[in-house]
Design an enzyme around this catalytic site. Structure first.
Site, PDB file in Angstrom:
ATOM      1  N   ARG A  66      -0.152 -13.807  -1.593  1.00 35.81           N
ATOM      2  CA  ARG A  66      -1.399 -13.471  -2.258  1.00 35.81           C
ATOM      3  C   ARG A  66      -1.043 -12.941  -3.644  1.00 35.81           C
ATOM      4  O   ARG A  66       0.033 -12.359  -3.829  1.00 35.81           O
ATOM      5  CB  ARG A  66      -2.165 -12.421  -1.473  1.00 35.81           C
ATOM      6  CG  ARG A  66      -1.377 -11.147  -1.188  1.00 35.81           C
ATOM      7  CD  ARG A  66      -2.220 -10.174  -0.396  1.00 35.81           C
ATOM      8  NE  ARG A  66      -3.450  -9.931  -1.117  1.00 35.81           N
ATOM      9  CZ  ARG A  66      -4.621  -9.727  -0.546  1.00 35.81           C
ATOM     10  NH1 ARG A  66      -4.726  -9.682   0.755  1.00 35.81           N
ATOM     11  NH2 ARG A  66      -5.708  -9.530  -1.267  1.00 35.81           N
ATOM     12  N   ASP A 104      -2.946 -10.689  -6.880  1.00 38.75           N
ATOM     13  CA  ASP A 104      -4.143  -9.947  -7.268  1.00 38.75           C
ATOM     14  C   ASP A 104      -4.744 -10.507  -8.558  1.00 38.75           C
ATOM     15  O   ASP A 104      -4.130 -11.331  -9.231  1.00 38.75           O
ATOM     16  CB  ASP A 104      -3.770  -8.471  -7.472  1.00 38.75           C
ATOM     17  CG  ASP A 104      -3.437  -7.777  -6.161  1.00 38.75           C
ATOM     18  OD1 ASP A 104      -3.999  -8.162  -5.121  1.00 38.75           O
ATOM     19  OD2 ASP A 104      -2.609  -6.847  -6.182  1.00 38.75           O
ATOM     20  N   TYR A 147       9.596 -12.987  -7.645  1.00 36.89           N
ATOM     21  CA  TYR A 147       8.621 -12.494  -8.607  1.00 36.89           C
ATOM     22  C   TYR A 147       9.316 -12.103  -9.904  1.00 36.89           C
ATOM     23  O   TYR A 147      10.485 -11.695  -9.896  1.00 36.89           O
ATOM     24  CB  TYR A 147       7.901 -11.243  -8.076  1.00 36.89           C
ATOM     25  CG  TYR A 147       6.788 -11.516  -7.100  1.00 36.89           C
ATOM     26  CD1 TYR A 147       5.487 -11.710  -7.553  1.00 36.89           C
ATOM     27  CD2 TYR A 147       7.017 -11.568  -5.730  1.00 36.89           C
ATOM     28  CE1 TYR A 147       4.445 -11.954  -6.666  1.00 36.89           C
ATOM     29  CE2 TYR A 147       5.987 -11.817  -4.837  1.00 36.89           C
ATOM     30  CZ  TYR A 147       4.698 -11.996  -5.311  1.00 36.89           C
ATOM     31  OH  TYR A 147       3.676 -12.235  -4.443  1.00 36.89           O
ATOM     32  N   ARG A 203       4.502  -4.314  -8.376  1.00 37.54           N
ATOM     33  CA  ARG A 203       3.924  -3.540  -9.485  1.00 37.54           C
ATOM     34  C   ARG A 203       4.220  -2.047  -9.347  1.00 37.54           C
ATOM     35  O   ARG A 203       4.391  -1.349 -10.359  1.00 37.54           O
ATOM     36  CB  ARG A 203       2.419  -3.810  -9.587  1.00 37.54           C
ATOM     37  CG  ARG A 203       2.145  -5.236 -10.101  1.00 37.54           C
ATOM     38  CD  ARG A 203       0.729  -5.691  -9.848  1.00 37.54           C
ATOM     39  NE  ARG A 203      -0.237  -4.822 -10.485  1.00 37.54           N
ATOM     40  CZ  ARG A 203      -1.540  -4.849 -10.238  1.00 37.54           C
ATOM     41  NH1 ARG A 203      -2.031  -5.700  -9.344  1.00 37.54           N
ATOM     42  NH2 ARG A 203      -2.353  -4.043 -10.856  1.00 37.54           N
TER      43      ARG A 203
END
Lengths: 263, 263
Positions: free
Chosen positions: B62, B64, B122, B211
């Site tokens: 997923r 954001d 990422y 994050r």
């Protein structure tokens, strides 16, 4: 009183501002017609909110709709008392987020962002890979075909020097002789392909010149024309024989210089 | 007839699609509430225009709102007759320009984009320079202060391995033990500053984990906390002691792997 208003006030300062902007939301740098969103219109609207600043700017060059700038010089005059080093921050609170003031310096009253400029640097970004980009769709010219860089580099060498660039001009009403000091090509590997940067430094560029040169260079890289066609175009000045105008979104005004160019 | 409809048709294919998307125009990848624009909603709307395709997708992970993807795997099932290699082009004519299908391949019926995944990568992009960016405003976290990379690199080493990442989770309801295979930092010089890329490869990541780790690492780089605070956070699992969540626009889902990770 009349005399006072007509003469130059002693505390009038000329400010040279450096701007970065994302061209994708603008109908170009300079305001042409009312109602279009331009960088000039947004910057003049911001300056009009600073008491004492004269909301009229003079940019170093022009950029068309969709063309970006990394460091575009513009000058304006002001009677405000903002310390020069604080001007970028003050303007950034008033400007939309797709324009940022990067630097400000006070310049002499006879300095002119366009007329005092000795050289301008442009970059054109091509993304060569099989599939189109989502993230850089407003930042590069996507080309799915292989480009042969050897004849492109050879053609770039032929563009360096003082030439009549009439064949690469679009809607240009000025004299068409210009000097290119440097023209080169860099390659960067990317996921599934590569980026090709074509960079030019010159005394000045005609309207549409960089994009027409790039369009012609890409035809050379695709094998649709020979690198020697550059010399023919410089000799003939025939626009219809040049390549197509490369799309706006790949073009960046990189910077300008106010001293003679040194390689 | 009923039996036929309930059994799997023999010409049903499972397609693994790779997507690039610009997260700035989306409320995230997965559809949460009606009315929000999501990548899932746009892709399912495109699939619903292909006769035979089942307009339901399963993504690998997923992302954001505001988070980008360079190569996000998703799978779906289809009865259409489009040759697999032509699916990306067919979908790109139906998708909005901020989503591009990069590749498609047929996979076994028991393949699952999320459950079959072995590792995810990422990247987080930080732009460290004095003035804010215009062009990359939706692409990086702009930090005007100097970051000390030495303690940041030391902290990154402490994150590698199997740990309980509870302190870095935001709204996570699953178990919080994960394995990070690789965590490293790269620096790129840019005009007037530098870009710092923080990259992670792991078995999987908790909601908000990348994050939160980046927000904590930046506090370490700013000298606001010691690099040893990573060990304390991994030991305590205390979210309130971790750094702030870094902004969404700097985060990129880079790619996923369907074989065990090899450095």
């Amino acid at each position: 009183m009349e005399d006072l208003e007509l003469s130059t006030p002693t505390n009038l300062r000329r400010i040279l501002l450096t701007l970065e902007y994302d061209g994708s939301g603008f109908a170009g740098l300079q305001t042409q017609a009312q109602g279009e969103r331009t960088v000039q219109q947004e910057l003049e609207a911001a300056l009009s909110q600073i008491p004492g600043a004269r909301p009229k700017i003079w940019p170093c060059g022009r950029t068309d709709a969709g063309v970006h700038a990394l460091a575009m010089p513009v000058h304006y005059d002001t009677l405000d008392n903002i310390p020069t080093e604080k001007i970028p921050h003050a303007l950034n609170t008033l400007l939309p987020p797709d324009i940022r003031a990067l630097a400000a310096q006070e310049v002499p009253a006879d300095f002119h962002a366009r007329k005092s400029c000795h050289w301008r640097e442009y970059r054109y970004r091509i993304l060569q890979r099989r599939m189109p980009p989502a993230l850089d769709r407003h930042r590069v010219w996507w080309i799915p075909h292989s480009l042969n860089l050897i004849p492109m580099r050879h053609a770039l060498e032929c563009l360096v020097g003082t030439h009549d660039f009439k064949a690469f001009a679009v809607k240009e009403e000025r004299a068409t002789v210009r000097e290119i000091y440097r023209a080169h090509l860099e390659v960067w590997p990317t996921e599934g392909g590569r980026e090709i940067w074509i960079e030019f430094v010159g005394s000045g560029f005609l309207r549409g010149q960089v994009r027409s040169m790039v369009g012609t260079l890409v035809e050379i890289g695709l094998g649709k024309r020979d690198s020697s066609s550059i010399q023919s175009l410089l000799a003939s000045g025939s626009r219809k024989d040049a390549g197509p105008t490369a799309p706006a979104q790949g073009l960046y005004f990189v910077r300008a210089g106010y001293q003679p160019y040194r390689q």
